[in-house]
Design a protein around this motif. Structure first.
Motif, PDB file in Angstrom:
ATOM      1  N   ILE A 116       0.874  -1.179   0.000  1.00  0.00           N
ATOM      2  CA  ILE A 116       0.000   0.000   0.000  1.00  0.00           C
ATOM      3  C   ILE A 116       0.907   1.224   0.000  1.00  0.00           C
ATOM      4  O   ILE A 116       1.678   1.430   0.928  1.00  0.00           O
ATOM      5  N   ARG A 117       0.820   2.048  -1.047  1.00  0.00           N
ATOM      6  CA  ARG A 117       1.699   3.215  -1.158  1.00  0.00           C
ATOM      7  C   ARG A 117       0.887   4.483  -1.364  1.00  0.00           C
ATOM      8  O   ARG A 117       0.009   4.546  -2.229  1.00  0.00           O
ATOM      9  N   ILE A 118       1.197   5.504  -0.562  1.00  0.00           N
ATOM     10  CA  ILE A 118       0.570   6.815  -0.705  1.00  0.00           C
ATOM     11  C   ILE A 118       1.435   7.647  -1.653  1.00  0.00           C
ATOM     12  O   ILE A 118       2.644   7.790  -1.438  1.00  0.00           O
ATOM     13  N   PHE A 119       0.816   8.225  -2.684  1.00  0.00           N
ATOM     14  CA  PHE A 119       1.558   9.040  -3.652  1.00  0.00           C
ATOM     15  C   PHE A 119       1.608  10.513  -3.250  1.00  0.00           C
ATOM     16  O   PHE A 119       2.623  11.186  -3.412  1.00  0.00           O
ATOM     17  N   GLY A 120       0.500  11.024  -2.750  1.00  0.00           N
ATOM     18  CA  GLY A 120       0.445  12.434  -2.397  1.00  0.00           C
ATOM     19  C   GLY A 120      -0.969  12.840  -2.047  1.00  0.00           C
ATOM     20  O   GLY A 120      -1.873  12.010  -1.958  1.00  0.00           O
ATOM     21  N   PHE A 121      -1.159  14.150  -1.845  1.00  0.00           N
ATOM     22  CA  PHE A 121      -2.497  14.660  -1.529  1.00  0.00           C
ATOM     23  C   PHE A 121      -2.671  16.027  -2.169  1.00  0.00           C
ATOM     24  O   PHE A 121      -1.704  16.711  -2.511  1.00  0.00           O
ATOM     25  N   LYS A 122      -3.939  16.440  -2.313  1.00  0.00           N
ATOM     26  CA  LYS A 122      -4.276  17.749  -2.854  1.00  0.00           C
ATOM     27  C   LYS A 122      -5.298  18.407  -1.935  1.00  0.00           C
ATOM     28  O   LYS A 122      -6.241  17.753  -1.462  1.00  0.00           O
ATOM     29  N   ARG A 123      -5.125  19.694  -1.688  1.00  0.00           N
ATOM     30  CA  ARG A 123      -6.115  20.453  -0.914  1.00  0.00           C
ATOM     31  C   ARG A 123      -7.370  20.611  -1.764  1.00  0.00           C
ATOM     32  O   ARG A 123      -7.310  20.937  -2.955  1.00  0.00           O
TER      33      ARG A 123
END
Length: 505
Positions: A116-123
């Motif tokens: 399970i890998r998190i790439f990033g986030f956006k507001r």
């Protein structure tokens, strides 16, 4: 002007200084390999992707103690649900989290397993919901090329019926081996099980390995073709009690398959080989045995026919036959499919797959797997093309095959309307910034898992043997009126539906 929500939380640093952080509404982009998990959605008592992610958010400090396990308190939403064993490359969830101090993504990944890998986030805006604002979802199903070969991995009845004809089929030796190596049928000794199988099928030969490694032995192959093909469709077969003969062995299901070391390195890209010497060479080279054995390849003609079959699904239809526990009159049975294309192929670890991409607004439980199951059955000439049109009718009730879950993954979620509306004030919610990371994860975890599973377990090959009229009698429907509700009596037994078809001339 940003419209994101925020809650204050005081944190004390190592120096004793108090820092006030705020919750931010964000969309998180991540990928996962679904093997070993009971799907995406959180389910009490089950190991799920969502459960892992929620716990990682808490441990990373993104969710406070009082909200732990209470996802509604931080506006949790997911773009798509995936079934047991199904993977994802472009999954999106949204919520209100503490993303400060810097390093939020690194903290999350450090508390998650490597699959399970998190790439990033956006507001995002305060009203954003990963579920409600998702316009389209694209899934990909990788189906081995050999699965579309009508001569490969055929069922027992078809093999027996072909004997003596111009297009004589040969029993699939790999699947026969896997079907025999089942625990509990002949005691605990696997060696005794294999030895008994050899004694019956090779007329008293005591050395099974010598037979397997020898040249063409027509009498052995004919004898093997009289046995039963492996069928692991647990929903349609019941275990029988009492003494089990070798010929009946492959009908037994509900037991764990034991794969030997030899099976772990064998290729299941075929089943129409004519001698074991060629079979052994192809397994070592990791090549597509379907192409070499039967001459089948996914050429222009096959590509055109398969895409024609998949095009029947495009548009708005009633998919009540392609899911479970949904009645035909239920409005949720209507789904809009934007496109369904299978024009490209990929080669993974020496095995060639057809990449089937489907884009739709939303999907129901098992819908894509059932759509693929029926399409493959038609491609293998187990059912007429007209059956898809009948299956999409509201007054027709039929049972269609369900393709294995291992080849399916969520490729991307789209937020076109949201991005158009908020393009001047907020970041675009898309996977564009993470394309390289997503591609690397897909090749390392998802594609390799799909190929290695087929090499080791022969999941698709074993499933293909179940595509017959004994397991799916509705596949033989040829009349123009189809099977309507008044022509069929449905009996519920142990929460399972048994359908008795009344055939009319």
């Amino acid at each position: 002007m940003s419209t994101t929500t925020s809650d204050d939380e005081q944190c004390t640093t190592a120096e004793g200084t108090k820092i006030r952080y705020k919750r931010r509404k964000v969309a998180i982009f991540f990928a996962y390999c679904g093997v070993g998990y009971q799907g995406m959605q959180k389910n009490p008592g089950a190991k799920t992707i969502e459960g892992e992610l929620e716990e990682a958010l808490y441990v990373s400090g993104a969710v406070p103690e009082q909200d732990r396990g209470l996802s509604k308190r931080y506006d949790w939403a997911r773009s798509a649900r995936t079934d047991k064993g199904v993977s994802a490359v472009g999954q999106v969830v949204s919520g209100r989290f503490y993303i400060d101090p810097p390093g939020f993504i690194d903290r999350l990944n450090s508390n998650l397993p490597s699959q399970i890998r998190i790439f990033g986030f956006k507001r995002v805006t305060a009203s954003f919901s990963a579920k409600k604002f998702c316009d389209r979802r694209r899934y990909v199903y990788l189906i081995p090329v050999f699965a579309l070969d009508p001569c490969c991995h055929r069922d027992r009845e078809t093999v027996l019926a072909s004997l003596g004809s111009e297009n004589e089929l040969v029993k699939c030796l790999e699947c026969s081996e896997r079907g025999r190596k089942v625990e509990g049928l002949f005691g605990n000794s696997k060696r005794n099980l294999e030895q008994e199988a050899v004694d019956v099928e090779t007329d008293g030969s005591s050395n099974r390995t010598a037979v397997a490694n020898s040249g063409v032995a027509e009498n052995v192959e004919v004898s093997l073709s009289k046995g039963d093909d492996s069928r692991l469709n647990k929903e349609s077969i019941n275990d029988n009690e009492g003494k089990v003969s070798v010929e009946e062995l492959n009908y037994k299901t509900g037991l764990e398959t034991v794969v030997s070391d030899q099976d772990k390195v064998s290729s299941l890209n075929g089943g129409s080989e004519n001698n074991s010497g060629v079979l052994k060479e192809e397994k070592v080279n990791g090549e597509d045995t379907a192409a070499k054995g039967s001459g089948f390849s996914y050429g222009e003609k096959e590509r055109e026919r398969f895409n024609k079959i998949l095009k029947y699904y495009v548009g708005t239809h009633n998919f009540h036959n392609f899911t479970t526990r949904i009645k035909p009159e239920d409005p949720s049975a209507h789904r809009f499919i934007i496109s369904f294309d299978a024009s490209t192929t990929v080669v993974v670890e020496g095995m060639e797959f057809v990449k089937c991409e489907i884009v739709g607004q939303s999907f129901m439980l098992h819908q894509i797997r059932k759509m693929m199951g029926l399409a493959v059955a038609i491609m293998r000439n187990c059912a007429p093309e007209s059956l898809i049109e009948k299956a999409l009718q509201k007054d027709v009730s039929i049972t269609v095959p369900t393709a294995p879950e291992v080849g399916l993954y969520l490729d991307e979620c789209f937020f076109t309307s949201y991005n158009q509306k908020w393009k001047d004030t907020h970041e675009e919610v898309s996977m564009k910034a993470y394309e390289k990371e997503a591609e690397d994860f897909k090749m390392k975890y998802i594609y390799s898992h799909i190929a290695s599973t087929e090499y080791k377990e022969g999941t698709v090959g074993l499933w293909l043997h179940s595509l017959n009229h004994r397991n799916y009698p509705d596949l033989r429907i040829l009349d123009e009126e189809g099977v309507t509700d008044d022509k069929k009596t449905e009996i519920d037994t142990n929460d399972k539906k048994t359908e008795i078809e009344v055939v009319t001339e």
